[in-house]
Scaffold this motif. Structure first.
Motif, PDB file in Angstrom:
ATOM      1  N   ALA A   1      -6.373  -6.677   1.184  1.00 51.87           N
ATOM      2  CA  ALA A   1      -5.982  -5.266   1.203  1.00 51.87           C
ATOM      3  C   ALA A   1      -7.078  -4.399   1.807  1.00 51.87           C
ATOM      4  O   ALA A   1      -6.802  -3.483   2.596  1.00 51.87           O
ATOM      5  N   ALA A   2      -8.337  -4.668   1.432  1.00 55.57           N
ATOM      6  CA  ALA A   2      -9.449  -3.869   1.944  1.00 55.57           C
ATOM      7  C   ALA A   2      -9.509  -3.904   3.462  1.00 55.57           C
ATOM      8  O   ALA A   2      -9.820  -2.887   4.114  1.00 55.57           O
TER       9      ALA A   2
ATOM     10  N   ILE B   1       0.837  -1.202   0.000  1.00 56.65           N
ATOM     11  CA  ILE B   1       0.000   0.000   0.000  1.00 56.65           C
ATOM     12  C   ILE B   1       0.870   1.249   0.000  1.00 56.65           C
ATOM     13  O   ILE B   1       0.588   2.230  -0.702  1.00 56.65           O
TER      14      ILE B   1
ATOM     15  N   GLN C   1      -7.788  -8.435  -3.058  1.00 54.67           N
ATOM     16  CA  GLN C   1      -8.616  -7.259  -2.808  1.00 54.67           C
ATOM     17  C   GLN C   1      -9.209  -7.299  -1.396  1.00 54.67           C
ATOM     18  O   GLN C   1      -9.246  -6.271  -0.707  1.00 54.67           O
TER      19      GLN C   1
ATOM     20  N   HIS D   1      -7.201  -3.896   5.456  1.00 48.56           N
ATOM     21  CA  HIS D   1      -6.184  -3.019   6.042  1.00 48.56           C
ATOM     22  C   HIS D   1      -6.710  -1.593   6.233  1.00 48.56           C
ATOM     23  O   HIS D   1      -6.125  -0.829   7.009  1.00 48.56           O
ATOM     24  N   VAL D   2      -7.775  -1.242   5.514  1.00 49.25           N
ATOM     25  CA  VAL D   2      -8.248   0.144   5.568  1.00 49.25           C
ATOM     26  C   VAL D   2      -9.690   0.280   6.051  1.00 49.25           C
ATOM     27  O   VAL D   2     -10.128   1.370   6.406  1.00 49.25           O
TER      28      VAL D   2
ATOM     29  N   ALA E   1      -7.090  -1.060  -2.229  1.00 55.44           N
ATOM     30  CA  ALA E   1      -7.221  -0.579  -0.853  1.00 55.44           C
ATOM     31  C   ALA E   1      -7.055   0.934  -0.780  1.00 55.44           C
ATOM     32  O   ALA E   1      -7.760   1.617  -0.029  1.00 55.44           O
TER      33      ALA E   1
ATOM     34  N   ASP F   1      -9.800   3.473   0.603  1.00 55.04           N
ATOM     35  CA  ASP F   1      -9.500   4.347   1.730  1.00 55.04           C
ATOM     36  C   ASP F   1      -9.809   5.806   1.399  1.00 55.04           C
ATOM     37  O   ASP F   1     -10.284   6.559   2.257  1.00 55.04           O
TER      38      ASP F   1
END
Length: 315
Positions: free
Chosen positions: A150-151, A23, A147, A153-154, A121, A125
């Motif tokens: 990563a999503a 990211i 996806q 993470h935010v 992500a 965000d």
């Protein structure tokens, strides 16, 4: 006498980079694109129609980075029916000052998958509501997993809905999510029924829309990942025309490879992800319909390869 450059495997690269790293490398790439401090030619595409496959070549040199890179990636969706990975790839890392090959990454497409997830992500965000009750993902292939990873993470959605047409793949995907996150997951057939999610990610190789305007309510954010070649399309054009804001990784690529192919948007607001990173953050209007179209840039490949090279070559 020239020595053979070091070759690193997918396992070595996986052990070196995290999604958080990816990211941050995405932020570096999109800031460089916005500042025009990167040299990146248009992607090269080869359609392998005989086997429903495709090959992409992307590369870039970010100013000030010690390494530039050229990436070869393949996507053969039909491999899933034979138990073979649907993607593969390698990256050549080059010394920016001398042009000498510094390393070869036989990453099997991992860096492409990782940086694509990271870009999703970042878009989520910057554009999605701060509180996402339901996150929907359309597609259940390999990139869909990146996806979701990563999503998370935010955003921390209250629930996740997986949409698809293959029940076995959806079930396996839902199980994979639940093994990694304490979040309820439901499966739903992909049709034209309205969606209740306020954040939607589409990850398919489709050439016809999989998401229609009437399915998406105001206040939703949509990220389209799958359109990265001529003729691909995941979103109905009228959905794009409804959007209050469209964000792209590269305007030229979106118009030639992504969701904006052949679409006349008139005076609609289209901005780049890099420009959003340079804006002062403000509260999101809860009624905005936003769309991000991410076709994947060479700058992303160069940024994440440079980070991996710095860690692997310094050891």
């Amino acid at each position: 006498m020239r020595t053979t450059p070091p070759v690193f495997s997918a396992d070595e690269i996986r052990a070196t980079l995290t999604m958080s790293d990816a990211i941050e490398s995405a932020r570096t790439a999109f800031r460089a694109l916005h500042a025009q401090t990167v040299e990146s030619p248009p992607p090269w595409h080869l359609n392998v129609s005989e086997h429903r496959g495709e090959l992409h070549v992307k590369g870039a040199a970010v100013h000030g980075a010690p390494h530039l890179s050229v990436k070869v990636a393949t996507g053969f969706p039909g491999n899933a029916c034979h138990g073979v990975p649907t993607s593969d790839g390698l990256t050549a890392v080059v010394d920016s000052a001398t042009g000498r090959i510094a390393a070869l990454f036989l990453d099997g497409g991992y860096l492409t998958e990782l940086r694509t997830g990271a870009a999703g992500a970042l878009a989520l965000d910057l554009l999605a509501p701060a509180e996402v009750e339901e996150l929907a993902i359309v597609g259940s292939g390999g990139q869909a997993r990146f996806q979701i990873e990563a999503a998370l993470h935010v955003r921390t959605p209250e629930r996740i809905t997986v949409y698809g047409r293959n029940e076995d793949r959806m079930r396996a995907f839902a199980t994979w999510i639940q093994e990694r996150a304490d979040i309820p997951v439901r499966r739903a057939a992909l049709d034209d029924s309205p969606m209740t999610a306020t954040a939607v990610v589409t990850v398919t190789p489709s050439t016809v829309p999989v998401l229609y305007s009437h399915q998406i309510r105001a206040g939703t954010h949509v990220t389209a990942i799958g359109s990265d070649g001529p003729g691909k399309r995941e979103l109905e054009p009228s959905l794009l025309r409804r959007a209050d804001l469209i964000v792209v990784d590269s305007l030229h690529q979106s118009q030639t490879l992504g969701e904006l192919q052949g679409i006349d948007l008139g005076g609609q607001d289209v901005v780049t992800l890099g420009s959003l990173l340079h804006r002062r953050r403000t509260d999101r209007d809860p009624d905005l319909l936003t769309i991000a179209d991410l076709s994947g840039t060479g700058a992303q490949d160069a940024a994440i390869a440079a980070l991996a090279a710095r860690r692997l070559l310094d050891n």
